[in-house]
Structures are given as C-alpha cells and as structure tokens.
Design an enzyme around this catalytic site. Structure first.
Site, PDB file in Angstrom:
ATOM      1  N   TYR A 126       0.846  -1.205   0.000  1.00 24.61           N
ATOM      2  CA  TYR A 126       0.000   0.000   0.000  1.00 24.61           C
ATOM      3  C   TYR A 126       0.885   1.260   0.000  1.00 24.61           C
ATOM      4  CZ  TYR A 126      -4.315   2.641   0.649  1.00 24.61           C
ATOM      5  OH  TYR A 126      -5.381   3.501   0.478  1.00 24.61           O
ATOM      6  N   LYS A 141      -2.968   8.321   3.210  1.00 22.98           N
ATOM      7  CA  LYS A 141      -4.174   8.105   4.037  1.00 22.98           C
ATOM      8  C   LYS A 141      -3.928   8.543   5.486  1.00 22.98           C
ATOM      9  CE  LYS A 141      -7.089   6.261   1.001  1.00 22.98           C
ATOM     10  NZ  LYS A 141      -8.157   7.117   0.423  1.00 22.98           N
TER      11      LYS A 141
END
Ligand code: NAD
Ligand code: 0WE
Length: 255
Positions: A155, A162
């Site tokens: 990720y 995020k």
C-alpha cells in the site's frame, strides 16, 4: 419519510457502478437526498452520467481535484444552482501504479507528492469551498483504509497519504466544529473496485481478509454506503473527527 429528505450534497469519486462512491450515492438517494456528481475526465463521464441520471441528478460536473480552480468552479456552480448544500463525499485517491508495487523507499519525490496531492490535500480545497455553502452546518465524509495506521504490504505511499488524510480529518473537524460542520472518515476494508483492479494480487488480499476478519468475509459497497449515510445524516450530529472502520473487524485481528 427518508433520513435525508430535503438534504442536498455532492459526491466526488464515482468512476463506475463498482465505485464505493456509487454505493454511497445509492444509499443517499434511497434515503431521499438530492445529489450532484463530479467525474474526472470524458472517458469517465460516459460512465458517470447514466448513473447520475438514474438517480434523477441534474448536476453532473467535471473536476480534477488536483486543481484548486476546478474544485472552486464546482462549488461555484452548486452555489448558482442550489444556494446551499448539506454534505460532501470525498472518495478519490491516486498514486502511480508502480508506487503500489515497488519497495516503498524507492518512491520518487514526484510520486509521493502526487499521491499526497490527489488523495489527501484535495480534502482541503473541497472543505474550503464547501464551507460558505453550509451556513447552517453540514457533514463531510472521506474514504480511508487501514494502511493509514499499519504498514500493509504494497500500500506504500498510499498509506502515508491516508495517514495525512486521517490527520486532516481531525484538524478540519477541530476547525469547523464551531460552524456545526462535521468532518469524518470511513475506513473501508478491501473491495474490488476500478482502483483495486489496478493492484497486483488483489484477489489474494481479499482472501486474507476473509480468513482473518471476525466477520470472516469482506465488506460490501452497500455496507460502506450505509455507514457513510449515517455519518452524513442527523443520526450522527454528535460525531466529528472520527475514523469509522467498516472492515469486518480486520483492524483488531490483523496480527
Ligand atoms: P474507484 O476507482 O471507483 O474510485 C476512485 C475515484 O478517484 C475514481 O472515480 C477516480 O476517477 C477518482 N480520481 C482519481 N484521481 C482523481 C483526480 N485527480 N481528480 C478527481 N478524481 C480522481 O475506487 P474506490 O475503491 O471506490 O475508491 C474510492 C475511495 O475509497 C478512495 O479514496 C480509496 O482510497 C478508498 N478506499 C478504497 C478501498 C477499496 O478496497 N476499494 C478500501 C478503502 C478505501
Ligand atoms: O486506496 C486504495 C487504492 C487506491 C489506488 C489504486 C490505484 C490502482 C491504479 C490509488 N492509485 C492507484 N493507481 C493506479 O494506477 N485501496 C484501499 C485499495 C487497495 O489498494 C491496495 C490495497 C488495497 C486494499 C494496494 C496494496 C495493498 C492493498
């Protein structure tokens, strides 16, 4: 009688009928809300327009959230057409595909800045230009992922973006609380959307999720839509600055 009767708002991030933003749109519509939509480019307009039409939406606008002017133009149009709004849904993210595959330390400065710009910073101009259209208060919801708080394999730069997004939710909530504008995030478990289809081995990631989460399955677009509806509605008037997990409990049992 719907939960969202008389409420109006805008949804950024529908790409097709698999989009999390579309799951949110369907729930909002069913609850009686009036919706406006944006699309990134002409290719996506072909997908978004029929979907928006099917919910009776009349306001469908182009917007690349990498441009403050483009975001400002959208809210300017909403002010002309509606005067005020009640909610905003931010469901956009982007990183270079290779940055979700290569070792994190190899992320270029450019790739890092791009992911931060589109996936995190964009919440600020959206909030900034939405604010004057919410004189009586409102609700803003963005979409996050567990990779914000744990190092999820691959990720990478999106996790950093995020984390910035979730922190931005807290700072915006603190700033806008006095104006009765709430800002929250939904942290969703993995769902097979267009964005997810660009991820190598996504099937395996879904399988791991099914094995390790308390609910022993992945969550649906509809479940994320229902949680988002709650955060956008008056059921959650006392809730702001929160990261609301809709991930089947994966976050409590990932180890
Ligand atoms: P999606 O591909 O359907 O949606 C992503 C959207 O971002 C698309 O509509 C795309 O057009 C838009 N976008 C990208 N760059 C943009 C730009 N410069 N300007 C405007 N729009 C832009 O995929 P999705 O999975 O529904 O993603 C929506 C949100 O949900 C994202 O923030 C994503 O990080 C988050 N999320 C997804 C998952 C998942 O597993 N699918 C899980 C948790 C969170
Ligand atoms: O936020 C996301 C994905 C966001 C995303 C996806 C792409 C694919 C295509 C951002 N940028 C791009 N750029 C592209 O070119 N998710 C939460 C879904 C996701 O992505 C992962 C995941 C999960 C879950 C990547 C690695 C590991 C898990």
């Amino acid at each position: 009688m719907g939960l969202m009767d008389g409420k109006r708002g805008i949804i950024f991030g529908v790409a097709n009928d698999k989009s999390i933003a579309w799951g949110v749109a369907q729930q909002l519509h069913a609850a009686g809300a009036e919706l406006a939509f944006t699309y990134l480019n002409e290719a996506l307009e072909k997908r978004v327009r029929p979907l928006a039409d099917s919910l009776g939406s009349k306001i469908i606008l182009p917007c690349d959230v990498g441009s403050d002017e483009a975001v400002a133009a959208v809210f300017n149009e909403l002010e002309q057409q509606w005067g005020t709004i009640d909610f905003v849904v931010h469901a956009v993210a982007f990183a270079n595909r290779e940055d979700l595959k290569n070792p994190f330390s190899q992320t270029s400065r450019e790739g890092f800045n791009l992911a931060m710009d589109i996936s995190a910073y964009s919440l600020l101009p959206m909030t900034r230009y939405a604010m004057p259209l919410m004189p009586e208060g409102g609700s803003i919801v963005t979409m996050s992922y567990l990779g914000a708080v744990m190092a999820v394999p691959d990720y990478n730069v999106m996790g950093v973006a995020k984390a910035a997004l979730e922190s931005s939710v807290r700072y915006l909530a603190a700033e806008l609380g006095a104006k009765k504008i709430r800002v929250n995030a939904v942290s969703a478990g993995p769902i097979k959307t267009l964005a997810a289809s660009g991820i190598g081995n996504f099937k395996q990631k879904l399988r791991t999720m099914e094995e390790r989460s308390p609910l022993q399955r992945t969550v649906t677009q509809e479940e994320v839509g229902k949680a988002t509806l709650y955060l956008l509605s008056d059921l959650s008037t006392g809730v702001t600055g929160e990261i609301h997990y809709v991930d089947g409990g994966f976050n409590i049992s990932a180890l």
